[in-house]
Write a protein that holds these residues in place. Structure first.
Motif, PDB file in Angstrom:
ATOM      1  N   MET A  48       0.643  -1.094   0.086  1.00  0.00           N
ATOM      2  CA  MET A  48       0.225   0.105  -0.026  1.00  0.00           C
ATOM      3  C   MET A  48       0.968   1.145   0.075  1.00  0.00           C
ATOM      4  SD  MET A  48      -3.327  -0.913   2.131  1.00  0.00           S
ATOM      5  CE  MET A  48      -4.521  -2.056   1.663  1.00  0.00           C
ATOM      6  N   SER A 114       1.625   2.396  13.862  1.00  0.00           N
ATOM      7  CA  SER A 114       0.016   2.625  13.296  1.00  0.00           C
ATOM      8  C   SER A 114       0.088   3.152  11.978  1.00  0.00           C
ATOM      9  CB  SER A 114      -0.779   3.395  14.105  1.00  0.00           C
ATOM     10  OG  SER A 114      -1.932   3.952  13.415  1.00  0.00           O
ATOM     11  N   GLY A 115      -0.775   2.853  10.948  1.00  0.00           N
ATOM     12  CA  GLY A 115      -0.827   3.612   9.574  1.00  0.00           C
ATOM     13  C   GLY A 115      -1.096   4.914   9.642  1.00  0.00           C
ATOM     14  N   PHE A 116      -1.567   5.444  10.782  1.00  0.00           N
ATOM     15  CA  PHE A 116      -1.585   6.740  11.082  1.00  0.00           C
ATOM     16  C   PHE A 116      -0.334   7.767  10.834  1.00  0.00           C
ATOM     17  CE2 PHE A 116      -1.566  10.409  14.073  1.00  0.00           C
ATOM     18  CZ  PHE A 116      -2.576  11.178  13.365  1.00  0.00           C
ATOM     19  N   TYR A 121       0.843   8.464   3.087  1.00  0.00           N
ATOM     20  CA  TYR A 121      -0.423   8.800   3.060  1.00  0.00           C
ATOM     21  C   TYR A 121      -0.754  10.154   3.391  1.00  0.00           C
ATOM     22  CZ  TYR A 121      -5.488   8.357   4.132  1.00  0.00           C
ATOM     23  OH  TYR A 121      -6.800   8.309   4.153  1.00  0.00           O
ATOM     24  N   ARG A 122      -0.210  10.678   4.309  1.00  0.00           N
ATOM     25  CA  ARG A 122      -0.443  12.172   4.791  1.00  0.00           C
ATOM     26  C   ARG A 122      -0.338  12.970   3.547  1.00  0.00           C
ATOM     27  NH1 ARG A 122      -3.910  11.655   7.788  1.00  0.00           N
ATOM     28  NH2 ARG A 122      -2.747  10.213   9.088  1.00  0.00           N
ATOM     29  N   HIS A 229     -10.709  -0.123   4.903  1.00  0.00           N
ATOM     30  CA  HIS A 229     -10.051   0.182   6.210  1.00  0.00           C
ATOM     31  C   HIS A 229     -10.756   0.008   7.282  1.00  0.00           C
ATOM     32  CE1 HIS A 229      -7.365   2.366   8.980  1.00  0.00           C
ATOM     33  NE2 HIS A 229      -6.692   1.616   8.815  1.00  0.00           N
ATOM     34  N   THR A 233     -10.908  -3.030   9.889  1.00  0.00           N
ATOM     35  CA  THR A 233     -10.422  -2.755  11.329  1.00  0.00           C
ATOM     36  C   THR A 233     -11.512  -3.236  12.385  1.00  0.00           C
ATOM     37  OG1 THR A 233      -9.281  -0.641  10.553  1.00  0.00           O
ATOM     38  CG2 THR A 233      -9.917  -0.921  12.804  1.00  0.00           C
ATOM     39  N   GLY A 242      -7.008   1.966  19.027  1.00  0.00           N
ATOM     40  CA  GLY A 242      -6.267   1.814  17.938  1.00  0.00           C
ATOM     41  C   GLY A 242      -4.676   1.605  18.576  1.00  0.00           C
ATOM     42  N   GLY A 244      -2.312   3.242  17.472  1.00  0.00           N
ATOM     43  CA  GLY A 244      -1.715   4.530  17.197  1.00  0.00           C
ATOM     44  C   GLY A 244      -2.250   5.483  18.705  1.00  0.00           C
ATOM     45  N   GLY A 245      -3.051   4.946  19.281  1.00  0.00           N
ATOM     46  CA  GLY A 245      -3.707   5.685  20.451  1.00  0.00           C
ATOM     47  C   GLY A 245      -5.086   6.466  20.248  1.00  0.00           C
ATOM     48  N   SER A 246      -5.707   6.099  19.091  1.00  0.00           N
ATOM     49  CA  SER A 246      -6.991   6.721  18.811  1.00  0.00           C
ATOM     50  C   SER A 246      -8.049   5.836  19.330  1.00  0.00           C
ATOM     51  CB  SER A 246      -7.230   6.790  17.539  1.00  0.00           C
ATOM     52  OG  SER A 246      -7.789   5.595  16.846  1.00  0.00           O
ATOM     53  N   ARG A 255     -13.198   9.909  10.133  1.00  0.00           N
ATOM     54  CA  ARG A 255     -12.636  10.297   9.063  1.00  0.00           C
ATOM     55  C   ARG A 255     -13.265   9.736   7.630  1.00  0.00           C
ATOM     56  NH1 ARG A 255      -8.297  13.334  10.335  1.00  0.00           N
ATOM     57  NH2 ARG A 255      -6.844  12.218   8.854  1.00  0.00           N
TER      58      ARG A 255
HETATM   59  C1  HEM Z   1      -6.791  -5.024   9.335  1.00  0.00           C
HETATM   60  C2  HEM Z   1      -5.733  -4.442   9.919  1.00  0.00           C
HETATM   61  C3  HEM Z   1      -5.598  -2.984  10.344  1.00  0.00           C
HETATM   62  C4  HEM Z   1      -6.235  -2.395  11.339  1.00  0.00           C
HETATM   63  C5  HEM Z   1      -6.858  -3.190  12.691  1.00  0.00           C
HETATM   64  C6  HEM Z   1      -5.815  -0.962  11.376  1.00  0.00           C
HETATM   65  C7  HEM Z   1      -6.290  -0.275  12.503  1.00  0.00           C
HETATM   66  C8  HEM Z   1      -6.006   1.107  12.345  1.00  0.00           C
HETATM   67  C9  HEM Z   1      -6.840   2.261  13.541  1.00  0.00           C
HETATM   68  C10 HEM Z   1      -7.279   1.811  14.462  1.00  0.00           C
HETATM   69  C11 HEM Z   1      -6.320   3.629  13.193  1.00  0.00           C
HETATM   70  C12 HEM Z   1      -6.691   4.765  13.707  1.00  0.00           C
HETATM   71  C13 HEM Z   1      -5.304   5.395  14.285  1.00  0.00           C
HETATM   72  C14 HEM Z   1      -4.786   4.487  15.602  1.00  0.00           C
HETATM   73  O1  HEM Z   1      -5.098   4.567  16.597  1.00  0.00           O
HETATM   74  O2  HEM Z   1      -3.910   3.387  15.213  1.00  0.00           O
HETATM   75  C15 HEM Z   1      -5.687   3.274  11.663  1.00  0.00           C
HETATM   76  C16 HEM Z   1      -5.133   4.443  10.754  1.00  0.00           C
HETATM   77  C17 HEM Z   1      -4.438   4.231   9.792  1.00  0.00           C
HETATM   78  N1  HEM Z   1      -4.223   3.069   9.165  1.00  0.00           N
HETATM   79 FE1  HEM Z   1      -5.179   1.314   9.658  1.00  0.00          FE
HETATM   80  N2  HEM Z   1      -5.270  -0.678  10.328  1.00  0.00           N
HETATM   81  C18 HEM Z   1      -4.945  -2.009   9.490  1.00  0.00           C
HETATM   82  C19 HEM Z   1      -4.275  -2.017   8.285  1.00  0.00           C
HETATM   83  C20 HEM Z   1      -3.867  -0.834   7.670  1.00  0.00           C
HETATM   84  C21 HEM Z   1      -2.849  -0.884   6.594  1.00  0.00           C
HETATM   85  C22 HEM Z   1      -2.457  -2.308   5.619  1.00  0.00           C
HETATM   86  C23 HEM Z   1      -2.725   0.166   5.982  1.00  0.00           C
HETATM   87  C24 HEM Z   1      -1.746   0.392   4.857  1.00  0.00           C
HETATM   88  C25 HEM Z   1      -0.617   1.342   5.027  1.00  0.00           C
HETATM   89  C26 HEM Z   1      -3.110   1.064   7.104  1.00  0.00           C
HETATM   90  C27 HEM Z   1      -3.004   2.346   7.049  1.00  0.00           C
HETATM   91  C28 HEM Z   1      -3.724   3.323   8.025  1.00  0.00           C
HETATM   92  C29 HEM Z   1      -3.602   4.776   7.651  1.00  0.00           C
HETATM   93  C30 HEM Z   1      -2.982   5.642   6.653  1.00  0.00           C
HETATM   94  C31 HEM Z   1      -4.335   5.334   8.742  1.00  0.00           C
HETATM   95  C32 HEM Z   1      -4.374   6.851   9.050  1.00  0.00           C
HETATM   96  C33 HEM Z   1      -5.839   7.163   8.408  1.00  0.00           C
HETATM   97  C34 HEM Z   1      -6.134   8.744   8.704  1.00  0.00           C
HETATM   98  O3  HEM Z   1      -5.260   9.436   9.075  1.00  0.00           O
HETATM   99  O4  HEM Z   1      -7.488   9.040   8.431  1.00  0.00           O
HETATM  100  N3  HEM Z   1      -3.941   0.320   8.180  1.00  0.00           N
HETATM  101  N4  HEM Z   1      -5.242   1.815  11.295  1.00  0.00           N
END
Ligand code: HEM
Length: 271
Positions: A48, A114-116, A121-122, A229, A233, A242, A244-246, A255
């Motif tokens: 990704m 975290s992907g955050f 992406y940003r 996503h 999740t 999460g 990332g703390g959210s 979002r």
């Molecule tokens: C199924 C597995 C996944 C779960 C459970 C998951 C969970 C989460 C959660 C809970 C957040 C909110 C921030 C936090 O507190 O961490 C987040 C944000 C994010 N995740 Fe995932 N994630 C998954 C897979 C992925 C994958 C494969 C990517 C690819 C790079 C990704 C990219 C992102 C991005 C870019 C954000 C920030 C979104 C924003 O700023 O609006 N995530 N994720």
């Protein structure tokens, strides 16, 4: 050896390796747990990231072309990005059915990762007009990513360039929109909505109508990425917080509700 067979003999590394850097790419998979299911989570994240990189490249090309009134070049880049967004979204498949028990097997090892914290992406969100100076904060420790994000924060977004083009084509766009502080999030404007309404009510094959549709395709596919996503999740961790703390799913729902290129959607009610 028959003449049709590929060459086997190379001095040093192969020309393929010199170009693709496959050896580097296929040795970047440093898992942090013993769980066999972690590999696909890591590689999907890396895949990704690569698609984000390609799409950012296309949108930067498109934004520059719009600025220079080369609308055809911009549309070609946007159309390529639509195919790339489809490929990006298809890469959810391996993670789409992740169960909480499976995710728990390596979630702890991810720590606060975290992907955050994805800088690419940003940049992608900044190009859409979702600007925020506070989103630079996590990247203070990585100078290159921080510098690239800071530059992107202060540049007009892809949508800013589309709206400026509308103004150059004679649509009455207010100065407050044209000279807005581009480092702040784009706010919808009634005049921009009226301009798109006009464009959509006019020649369907016109340059601006086609540009509007290409941007709508982009917006729809970004919305789909956010929703896929969100659903993945919800399946993998329910309402837990999460890494990332959210607040997790609740935060992602907020979002995902944001409209990309808002007036391209609201204008449709008035055509
Ligand atoms: C199924 C597995 C996944 C779960 C459970 C998951 C969970 C989460 C959660 C809970 C957040 C909110 C921030 C936090 O507190 O961490 C987040 C944000 C994010 N995740 Fe995932 N994630 C998954 C897979 C992925 C994958 C494969 C990517 C690819 C790079 C990704 C990219 C992102 C991005 C870019 C954000 C920030 C979104 C924003 O700023 O609006 N995530 N994720």
């Amino acid at each position: 050896m028959s003449q049709e067979a590929p060459n086997l003999d190379f001095e040093g590394s192969t020309p393929y390796e010199d170009y693709v850097r496959a050896d580097v790419l296929t040795h970047l998979q440093h898992t942090v747990s013993d769980d066999p299911g972690e590999m696909v989570f890591l590689v999907t994240s890396q895949v990704m990231e690569l698609w984000f990189t390609v799409i950012v490249h296309e949108w930067e090309t498109a934004a520059r072309a719009l600025r220079e009134d080369r609308v055809g070049v911009a549309k070609d880049a946007l159309k390529r990005s639509v195919r790339e967004l489809e490929a990006l979204n298809a890469s959810w498949k391996p993670l789409a059915g992740l169960t909480p028990a499976q995710f728990n097997s390596y979630r702890g090892a991810l720590g606060e990762g975290s992907g955050f914290q994805s800088a690419m992406y940003r940049r992608l969100e900044f190009l859409l007009g979702e600007k925020s100076a506070s989103m630079l904060v996590p990247h203070r420790g990585t100078p290159r990513a921080h510098a690239e994000l800071e530059k992107a924060l202060h540049e007009p977004s892809l949508y800013d360039e589309a709206v400026r083009l509308l103004a150059r084509r004679g649509y009455p766009i207010p100065e407050t929109v044209l000279h807005r502080d581009v480092s702040r999030p784009y706010e919808p404007s009634p005049e921009v909505e009226a301009a798109w309404t006009d464009v959509y009510a006019g020649d369907q094959d016109g340059e601006l109508a086609r540009l509007g549709e290409a941007l709508s395709d982009v917006a729809e596919l970004v919305w789909r990425w956010r929703n896929d996503h969100l659903v993945a999740t919800r399946r993998a961790m329910g309402a837990k917080t999460g890494t990332g703390g959210s607040a997790g799913v609740a935060w992602l729902e907020k979002r995902a509700r944001k409209n990309v290129f808002p007036e391209l959607w609201t204008a449709r009610s008035y055509v």
